[in-house]
Design a protein around this motif. Structure first.
Motif, PDB file in Angstrom:
ATOM      1  N   ILE A  10       0.807  -1.208  -0.037  1.00 54.14           N
ATOM      2  CA  ILE A  10       0.111  -0.080  -0.034  1.00 54.14           C
ATOM      3  C   ILE A  10       0.850   1.308   0.051  1.00 54.14           C
ATOM      4  CG2 ILE A  10      -1.637   1.307   1.242  1.00 54.14           C
ATOM      5  CD1 ILE A  10      -2.842  -1.421   2.123  1.00 54.14           C
ATOM      6  N   ARG A  11       1.978   1.045   0.944  1.00 56.59           N
ATOM      7  CA  ARG A  11       2.883   2.350   0.861  1.00 56.59           C
ATOM      8  C   ARG A  11       3.688   2.747  -0.561  1.00 56.59           C
ATOM      9  NH1 ARG A  11       3.725   0.390   6.125  1.00 56.59           N
ATOM     10  NH2 ARG A  11       5.881  -0.607   5.243  1.00 56.59           N
ATOM     11  N   ARG A  12       3.792   1.673  -1.035  1.00 57.51           N
ATOM     12  CA  ARG A  12       4.349   1.678  -2.459  1.00 57.51           C
ATOM     13  C   ARG A  12       3.374   2.153  -3.416  1.00 57.51           C
ATOM     14  NH1 ARG A  12       5.469  -2.944  -2.980  1.00 57.51           N
ATOM     15  NH2 ARG A  12       4.012  -3.612  -4.636  1.00 57.51           N
ATOM     16  N   VAL A  13       2.191   1.585  -3.477  1.00 62.37           N
ATOM     17  CA  VAL A  13       1.190   2.240  -4.622  1.00 62.37           C
ATOM     18  C   VAL A  13       1.067   3.714  -4.040  1.00 62.37           C
ATOM     19  CG1 VAL A  13      -1.058   2.224  -5.128  1.00 62.37           C
ATOM     20  CG2 VAL A  13       0.304   0.038  -4.769  1.00 62.37           C
ATOM     21  N   ARG A  14       0.739   4.011  -2.851  1.00 63.19           N
ATOM     22  CA  ARG A  14       0.759   5.410  -2.405  1.00 63.19           C
ATOM     23  C   ARG A  14       1.910   6.333  -2.771  1.00 63.19           C
ATOM     24  NH1 ARG A  14      -0.546   6.385   3.887  1.00 63.19           N
ATOM     25  NH2 ARG A  14      -2.296   4.984   3.260  1.00 63.19           N
ATOM     26  N   SER A  15       2.971   5.803  -2.936  1.00 62.93           N
ATOM     27  CA  SER A  15       3.979   6.587  -3.272  1.00 62.93           C
ATOM     28  C   SER A  15       4.138   6.855  -4.635  1.00 62.93           C
ATOM     29  CB  SER A  15       5.629   5.955  -2.831  1.00 62.93           C
ATOM     30  OG  SER A  15       6.393   6.782  -3.179  1.00 62.93           O
ATOM     31  N   GLU A  16       3.812   5.812  -5.527  1.00 66.21           N
ATOM     32  CA  GLU A  16       3.704   5.757  -6.767  1.00 66.21           C
ATOM     33  C   GLU A  16       2.483   6.780  -7.200  1.00 66.21           C
ATOM     34  OE1 GLU A  16       3.320   1.658  -7.965  1.00 66.21           O
ATOM     35  OE2 GLU A  16       5.479   1.364  -7.585  1.00 66.21           O
ATOM     36  N   LEU A  17       1.425   6.759  -6.652  1.00 67.54           N
ATOM     37  CA  LEU A  17       0.323   7.561  -7.103  1.00 67.54           C
ATOM     38  C   LEU A  17       0.494   8.989  -6.584  1.00 67.54           C
ATOM     39  CD1 LEU A  17      -2.498   5.307  -6.508  1.00 67.54           C
ATOM     40  CD2 LEU A  17      -1.435   5.772  -8.691  1.00 67.54           C
ATOM     41  N   SER A  18       1.094   9.400  -5.571  1.00 69.43           N
ATOM     42  CA  SER A  18       1.223  10.786  -4.716  1.00 69.43           C
ATOM     43  C   SER A  18       1.848  11.617  -5.812  1.00 69.43           C
ATOM     44  CB  SER A  18       1.658  10.845  -3.414  1.00 69.43           C
ATOM     45  OG  SER A  18       3.044  10.108  -3.501  1.00 69.43           O
ATOM     46  N   ASP A  19       3.151  11.108  -6.429  1.00 68.45           N
ATOM     47  CA  ASP A  19       3.846  12.133  -7.049  1.00 68.45           C
ATOM     48  C   ASP A  19       3.103  12.561  -8.296  1.00 68.45           C
ATOM     49  OD1 ASP A  19       5.945  11.854  -5.039  1.00 68.45           O
ATOM     50  OD2 ASP A  19       6.975  10.365  -6.234  1.00 68.45           O
ATOM     51  N   PRO A  20       2.618  11.582  -9.001  1.00 68.80           N
ATOM     52  CA  PRO A  20       1.763  12.111 -10.115  1.00 68.80           C
ATOM     53  C   PRO A  20       0.563  12.937  -9.784  1.00 68.80           C
ATOM     54  CG  PRO A  20       2.287   9.828 -10.512  1.00 68.80           C
ATOM     55  CD  PRO A  20       2.514  10.140  -8.984  1.00 68.80           C
ATOM     56  N   HIS A  21       0.266  12.810  -8.756  1.00 70.52           N
ATOM     57  CA  HIS A  21      -1.087  13.487  -8.010  1.00 70.52           C
ATOM     58  C   HIS A  21      -0.808  15.041  -7.826  1.00 70.52           C
ATOM     59  CE1 HIS A  21      -3.768  15.148  -5.120  1.00 70.52           C
ATOM     60  NE2 HIS A  21      -4.769  14.769  -5.865  1.00 70.52           N
ATOM     61  N   ASN A  22       0.331  15.089  -7.095  1.00 68.32           N
ATOM     62  CA  ASN A  22       0.847  16.240  -6.671  1.00 68.32           C
ATOM     63  C   ASN A  22       1.349  17.242  -7.925  1.00 68.32           C
ATOM     64  OD1 ASN A  22       0.480  15.697  -4.052  1.00 68.32           O
ATOM     65  ND2 ASN A  22       2.618  15.040  -3.666  1.00 68.32           N
TER      66      ASN A  22
END
Length: 282
Positions: free
Chosen positions: A5-17
């Protein structure tokens, strides 16, 4: 599971930001672009207004007041609607535009009052069109009619000034005041003659006021804006007249009962003549 979950969150947060940041930048660019467009539009309108004013400096009477008023109104409307205040170039122009607005109002009012006094429909129509373009037609008409109504009330007050009438024809002491404190002018012929002369002048004045206000209403009922074709009278909810003058006269009649009773025929003649002159003018 947690590490995934942390890895997915990290992968999604950067594009989202990144998308969020770009969206904010795009929004800011859009607002800036709109501000620039509206600023340019305001400056162009201001230049047109300056050119119009400059062209009439040598011959002020040839200034197109209606067109200048329309440009003035459009500039202020855009600045208020798109919140352009605070931009240095716009603020500098606004100061000048406001000064021109005061001059336009002053000149338009002179034209309007001159037209009412001379019963000139063209001048009254021009003055009304200027105030319509300024967005101030209703307020201006109400103020103007109230001014004429005040003139009528003042005229009646002067005509029935007890002290002046008594001074011209004698009476019961200084100012025509009896010992009981009741205002009287007595039955002297000079006092009655002074009263009727004042009433005659008053009726002449009331006639000119009634005709002027009627002339204003007539032009309002005919004049339409050349672009929107709106009838100017529709923009004025209520045009007040001078119909309450009778109340002021009635109060004065109670004080001057003796003189009016003796000269009843003369008193009736004045209102009848006034009504006749107004009806003939209509």
């Amino acid at each position: 599971m947690q590490s995934s979950i942390r890895r997915v969150r990290s992968e999604l947060s950067d594009p989202h930001n990144a998308i969020k940041s770009k969206t904010i930048q795009l929004s800011n660019l859009h607002r800036t672009n709109q501000a620039l467009q509206h600023t340019i539009r305001v400056l162009r309108l201001s230049k047109k207004l300056r050119d119009l004013i400059s062209a009439s400096e040598s011959e002020p009477e040839k200034l197109d007041l209606a067109k200048a008023a329309q440009l003035h109104y459009e500039i202020l409307t855009m600045c208020n609607e798109y919140d352009l205040r605070g931009i240095d170039m716009v603020d500098e122009e606004l100061n000048w535009v406001k000064e021109i607005g005061e001059k336009l109002r002053s000149q338009a009012m002179k034209v309007l009052e001159r037209g009412m006094e001379g019963l000139n429909q063209a001048e009254v129509g021009t003055g009304l069109q200027v105030f319509y373009n300024l967005g101030e037609l209703k307020v201006t008409v109400e103020q103007l009619v109230n001014k004429y109504k005040g003139m009528g009330v003042k005229s009646v007050g002067l005509a029935l000034d007890m002290k002046a009438i008594s001074a011209s024809g004698g009476g019961y002491g200084p100012g025509g005041i009896r010992g009981s404190g009741t205002p009287q002018i007595g039955g002297g012929a000079k006092a009655r003659e002074a009263l009727w002369q004042r009433m005659g002048n008053c009726m002449d004045r009331l006639h000119s006021i009634v005709v002027a206000v009627w002339h204003l209403q007539r032009v309002l009922s005919k004049k339409r804006d050349p672009f929107t074709h709106v009838l100017l009278l529709d923009e004025v909810i209520k045009v007040r007249g001078i119909y309450d003058f009778g109340q002021n006269v009635s109060v004065c009649l109670l004080v001057l009962y003796e003189c009016f009773y003796i000269g009843y025929g003369s008193w009736c003649l004045f209102p009848c003549e006034l009504l006749s002159r107004v009806l003939i003018g209509l």
